[in-house]
Design a protein around this motif. Sequence first.
Motif, PDB file in Angstrom:
ATOM      1  N   GLU A   1       1.628   4.973   0.769  1.00  0.00           N
ATOM      2  CA  GLU A   1       1.166   5.986   1.725  1.00  0.00           C
ATOM      3  C   GLU A   1       0.741   7.230   0.956  1.00  0.00           C
ATOM      4  OE1 GLU A   1       0.763   6.181   5.028  1.00  0.00           O
ATOM      5  OE2 GLU A   1       1.398   4.128   5.404  1.00  0.00           O
TER       6      GLU A   1
ATOM      7  N   ARG B   1       0.851  -1.195   0.000  1.00  0.00           N
ATOM      8  CA  ARG B   1       0.000   0.000   0.000  1.00  0.00           C
ATOM      9  C   ARG B   1       0.881   1.237   0.000  1.00  0.00           C
ATOM     10  NH1 ARG B   1      -1.972   3.672   3.408  1.00  0.00           N
ATOM     11  NH2 ARG B   1      -0.900   2.777   5.202  1.00  0.00           N
TER      12      ARG B   1
ATOM     13  N   THR C   1       6.867   6.185   0.563  1.00  0.00           N
ATOM     14  CA  THR C   1       6.755   5.184   1.622  1.00  0.00           C
ATOM     15  C   THR C   1       5.628   4.223   1.267  1.00  0.00           C
ATOM     16  OG1 THR C   1       7.587   6.658   3.339  1.00  0.00           O
ATOM     17  CG2 THR C   1       6.219   4.827   4.072  1.00  0.00           C
ATOM     18  N   TYR C   2       5.897   2.936   1.460  1.00  0.00           N
ATOM     19  CA  TYR C   2       4.917   1.883   1.197  1.00  0.00           C
ATOM     20  C   TYR C   2       4.784   1.006   2.433  1.00  0.00           C
ATOM     21  CZ  TYR C   2       5.199   2.948  -3.795  1.00  0.00           C
ATOM     22  OH  TYR C   2       5.148   3.572  -5.020  1.00  0.00           O
ATOM     23  N   GLU C   3       3.600   0.439   2.605  1.00  0.00           N
ATOM     24  CA  GLU C   3       3.360  -0.512   3.686  1.00  0.00           C
ATOM     25  C   GLU C   3       3.149  -1.896   3.101  1.00  0.00           C
ATOM     26  OE1 GLU C   3       0.364  -1.420   7.454  1.00  0.00           O
ATOM     27  OE2 GLU C   3      -0.243   0.048   5.934  1.00  0.00           O
TER      28      GLU C   3
ATOM     29  N   CYS D   1       1.556  -5.357   3.425  1.00  0.00           N
ATOM     30  CA  CYS D   1       0.344  -5.792   4.119  1.00  0.00           C
ATOM     31  C   CYS D   1      -0.059  -7.196   3.683  1.00  0.00           C
ATOM     32  CB  CYS D   1      -0.827  -4.869   3.767  1.00  0.00           C
ATOM     33  SG  CYS D   1      -0.543  -3.121   3.886  1.00  0.00           S
TER      34      CYS D   1
ATOM     35  N   GLU E   1       6.542  -2.900  14.715  1.00  0.00           N
ATOM     36  CA  GLU E   1       6.684  -2.236  13.418  1.00  0.00           C
ATOM     37  C   GLU E   1       8.118  -2.448  12.955  1.00  0.00           C
ATOM     38  OE1 GLU E   1       6.696   2.200  11.378  1.00  0.00           O
ATOM     39  OE2 GLU E   1       5.541   1.903  13.221  1.00  0.00           O
TER      40      GLU E   1
ATOM     41  N   GLU F   1      10.861  -1.898   9.365  1.00  0.00           N
ATOM     42  CA  GLU F   1      11.017  -1.174   8.124  1.00  0.00           C
ATOM     43  C   GLU F   1      12.265  -1.618   7.399  1.00  0.00           C
ATOM     44  OE1 GLU F   1      11.390   3.041   8.932  1.00  0.00           O
ATOM     45  OE2 GLU F   1      13.519   2.841   9.408  1.00  0.00           O
TER      46      GLU F   1
ATOM     47  N   TYR G   1       7.532  -0.313   5.166  1.00  0.00           N
ATOM     48  CA  TYR G   1       7.354  -0.704   6.562  1.00  0.00           C
ATOM     49  C   TYR G   1       6.226  -1.721   6.657  1.00  0.00           C
ATOM     50  CZ  TYR G   1       3.114   2.097   7.219  1.00  0.00           C
ATOM     51  OH  TYR G   1       1.842   2.589   7.136  1.00  0.00           O
ATOM     52  N   LEU G   2       6.112  -2.340   7.810  1.00  0.00           N
ATOM     53  CA  LEU G   2       5.043  -3.291   8.068  1.00  0.00           C
ATOM     54  C   LEU G   2       4.750  -3.295   9.554  1.00  0.00           C
ATOM     55  CD1 LEU G   2       6.271  -6.165   9.456  1.00  0.00           C
ATOM     56  CD2 LEU G   2       7.371  -6.201   7.229  1.00  0.00           C
TER      57      LEU G   2
ATOM     58  N   ALA H   1      -1.578   1.734  14.102  1.00  0.00           N
ATOM     59  CA  ALA H   1      -1.779   0.890  12.927  1.00  0.00           C
ATOM     60  C   ALA H   1      -3.251   0.587  12.676  1.00  0.00           C
ATOM     61  CB  ALA H   1      -1.009  -0.413  13.071  1.00  0.00           C
TER      62      ALA H   1
END
Length: 159
Positions: free
Chosen positions: A70, A68, A76-78, A80, A154, A156, A114-115, A146
Motif C-alpha cells: 500500500e 502489493r 500494509t500489503y494486499e 492479490c 475482505e 486480514e 489483507y485481501l 476494492a
Amino acid sequence: MRPEVLTWDARYREDFARLNRAWIEHHFKLEPADQESFADPHGTFVADGGEVFFALVDGKVLGTCALRREPEDGDTYELCKMAVDPEARGLGLGDVLMVAVLRFAQERSARRVYLVSNTKLGPALGLYRKHGFVTVREGEAVSREAGYARADIEMERRF
C-alpha cells in the motif's frame, strides 16, 4: 514433487496471466484492473515494494500470487491474484505460496496483510483462514472500495 517458489521473473509473466485468467473467467469476468495487472505485473506489484511469487513443479509454473504494498501505508500489503492450476490442486501449492507471502511481509515489518475475495470461493477462503486471516467485512461496500465487482469479502492477517 517438491515445489520451488520463485519471486518475480519476467519469463513467467504469461503464466501469471494464464493462471489468473483461468479462475477469474471460470467464476466471474475479467475487469479492467485485472487487465492492467496482467499487462504490467512488475509495475503493478514489484516496483512499489511488493512481489510476485511463482510456484514451480518440475520447472512448470503451477501456482502464482502477488503482494502489493500500500503506497499510503507502507506497513500494509494486499494479497492479490492467487491462483493454482486446476491440475495441481491438492498438492499444497496454495500453502507453499501463502508461507512465502507471509514471510516476505514479515521480513519487511508488515503490520497487516489483507485481501478481497468472493464468498463463493470456499476453498480459497479456507486456505486464507488456515493461515490466520479473519473476515473484517462483507458486502457491497467491499466491491465499491476494492474496485472489483466480484469482491464481497475482505479478510486480514495482522502481525
